[in-house]
Scaffold this motif. Sequence first.
Motif, PDB file in Angstrom:
ATOM      1  N   LEU A  86       0.883  -1.256   0.180  1.00 19.58           N
ATOM      2  CA  LEU A  86      -0.229  -0.169  -0.016  1.00 19.58           C
ATOM      3  C   LEU A  86       0.986   1.163   0.135  1.00 19.58           C
ATOM      4  O   LEU A  86       0.484   2.175  -0.379  1.00 19.58           O
ATOM      5  CB  LEU A  86      -0.908   0.144   1.196  1.00 19.58           C
ATOM      6  N   HIS A  89       1.780   2.570  -3.411  1.00 21.41           N
ATOM      7  CA  HIS A  89       0.564   3.266  -3.972  1.00 21.41           C
ATOM      8  C   HIS A  89      -0.160   4.297  -3.358  1.00 21.41           C
ATOM      9  O   HIS A  89      -1.093   4.496  -3.645  1.00 21.41           O
ATOM     10  CB  HIS A  89      -0.422   2.038  -4.748  1.00 21.41           C
ATOM     11  N   ARG A  91      -1.718   4.531  -0.222  1.00 16.34           N
ATOM     12  CA  ARG A  91      -2.809   4.006  -0.076  1.00 16.34           C
ATOM     13  C   ARG A  91      -3.036   3.975   1.666  1.00 16.34           C
ATOM     14  O   ARG A  91      -4.160   3.769   2.073  1.00 16.34           O
ATOM     15  CB  ARG A  91      -3.251   2.664  -0.685  1.00 16.34           C
ATOM     16  N   GLU A  94      -5.687   6.162   3.572  1.00 19.50           N
ATOM     17  CA  GLU A  94      -7.114   5.656   3.312  1.00 19.50           C
ATOM     18  C   GLU A  94      -7.469   4.525   4.152  1.00 19.50           C
ATOM     19  O   GLU A  94      -8.545   4.460   4.926  1.00 19.50           O
ATOM     20  CB  GLU A  94      -7.627   5.442   2.084  1.00 19.50           C
ATOM     21  N   LEU A  95      -6.489   3.703   4.403  1.00 17.28           N
ATOM     22  CA  LEU A  95      -6.808   2.381   5.026  1.00 17.28           C
ATOM     23  C   LEU A  95      -5.754   1.969   6.248  1.00 17.28           C
ATOM     24  O   LEU A  95      -4.628   2.075   6.034  1.00 17.28           O
ATOM     25  CB  LEU A  95      -6.812   1.294   4.092  1.00 17.28           C
ATOM     26  N   TYR A 123     -13.018  -3.863   7.072  1.00 18.37           N
ATOM     27  CA  TYR A 123     -12.920  -5.102   6.474  1.00 18.37           C
ATOM     28  C   TYR A 123     -12.178  -6.087   7.312  1.00 18.37           C
ATOM     29  O   TYR A 123     -11.149  -5.848   8.064  1.00 18.37           O
ATOM     30  CB  TYR A 123     -11.919  -4.749   5.257  1.00 18.37           C
ATOM     31  N   ILE A 170      -2.463  -4.038  -6.824  1.00 17.40           N
ATOM     32  CA  ILE A 170      -3.216  -2.936  -6.229  1.00 17.40           C
ATOM     33  C   ILE A 170      -4.642  -2.878  -6.777  1.00 17.40           C
ATOM     34  O   ILE A 170      -5.648  -2.641  -6.033  1.00 17.40           O
ATOM     35  CB  ILE A 170      -2.527  -1.455  -6.150  1.00 17.40           C
ATOM     36  N   GLU A 171      -4.799  -3.195  -8.081  1.00 20.42           N
ATOM     37  CA  GLU A 171      -6.267  -3.012  -8.941  1.00 20.42           C
ATOM     38  C   GLU A 171      -7.086  -4.049  -8.309  1.00 20.42           C
ATOM     39  O   GLU A 171      -8.057  -4.043  -8.194  1.00 20.42           O
ATOM     40  CB  GLU A 171      -5.960  -3.080 -10.441  1.00 20.42           C
ATOM     41  N   GLN A 174      -8.200  -3.593  -4.723  1.00 20.50           N
ATOM     42  CA  GLN A 174      -9.179  -2.715  -4.587  1.00 20.50           C
ATOM     43  C   GLN A 174     -10.370  -3.363  -5.165  1.00 20.50           C
ATOM     44  O   GLN A 174     -11.396  -3.012  -4.496  1.00 20.50           O
ATOM     45  CB  GLN A 174      -8.848  -1.465  -5.509  1.00 20.50           C
ATOM     46  N   GLU A 175     -10.324  -3.924  -6.219  1.00 25.13           N
ATOM     47  CA  GLU A 175     -11.530  -4.879  -6.680  1.00 25.13           C
ATOM     48  C   GLU A 175     -12.106  -5.756  -5.523  1.00 25.13           C
ATOM     49  O   GLU A 175     -13.410  -5.602  -5.386  1.00 25.13           O
ATOM     50  CB  GLU A 175     -11.416  -5.544  -8.038  1.00 25.13           C
ATOM     51  N   LEU A 177     -11.852  -5.366  -2.357  1.00 33.37           N
ATOM     52  CA  LEU A 177     -12.478  -4.348  -1.223  1.00 33.37           C
ATOM     53  C   LEU A 177     -13.725  -3.907  -1.893  1.00 33.37           C
ATOM     54  O   LEU A 177     -14.946  -3.860  -0.922  1.00 33.37           O
ATOM     55  CB  LEU A 177     -11.550  -3.215  -0.998  1.00 33.37           C
ATOM     56  N   ASN A 178     -14.109  -3.799  -3.008  1.00 29.49           N
ATOM     57  CA  ASN A 178     -15.176  -3.150  -3.475  1.00 29.49           C
ATOM     58  C   ASN A 178     -16.369  -4.021  -3.748  1.00 29.49           C
ATOM     59  O   ASN A 178     -17.411  -3.837  -3.284  1.00 29.49           O
ATOM     60  CB  ASN A 178     -14.993  -2.550  -5.000  1.00 29.49           C
TER      61      ASN A 178
END
Length: 220
Positions: A86, A89, A91, A94-95, A123, A170-171, A174-175, A177-178
């Motif tokens: 993280l 990138h 991040r 945020e987390l 999460y 990372i993509e 993120q998916e 998590l979404n």
Amino acid sequence: LSPEWMNKETGEVRSNALLCPLRGQDGKLQSRNVYYNIPGVSINPLNDNGWMKGEVATFYADGVADQKALFICEGVKDIWRHWQALLQHDRLSELLLISSTHGTAFPAEWKEPSFWSRWDTVYCGQDNDEPGNDMARRVALLAGRDVRRAAVPQQYGKDWTDFWQKGGTIEAFQELLNNAPVISQEIAADVPIGRVSFDPIDINGAFHNGYLYYPVQTLY
């Protein structure tokens, strides 16, 4: 690495476990240490993985600041590997990454609603196996709010260290998590499934199933 230590009762010598100081919610390092076994290096480790002496605590990857989401790892090793990924990138603002220091035992602060209310999203990132799923369900019960289950896809392994080490991006993270689903809670029924008689309960100051119910008026 931990210095040599001898158990006076058994004569067993332990040494060379990886030491990592506990980080508190203020971001400062504390005097307590987390221990990790290094295969081939650590001598007579107390556990094949990691351990910590004393009372259960929360290991924070960073200090609590303006993070909007909380991510619970199963162990400190996963926190380290997550943090590395993280950071690359940008991040980490945020987390917030945390873990219990004692495996399946939870810190006392996790049992307080105020602990969970600080974040918009929580999460559960425990291992993708039955013990990990059980821990996630227990966290959801403690939190008393919507908690999302972020599980590692099985093609990578069962934990987040496996995910990043085996090419997770990372993509993809993120998916996951979404799309992380809210953990559903089973309602324990003390009557059999089927047609039952109508038996209303007056909840005005009455106990029912071990809980006291009473009406309140809330003004906004």
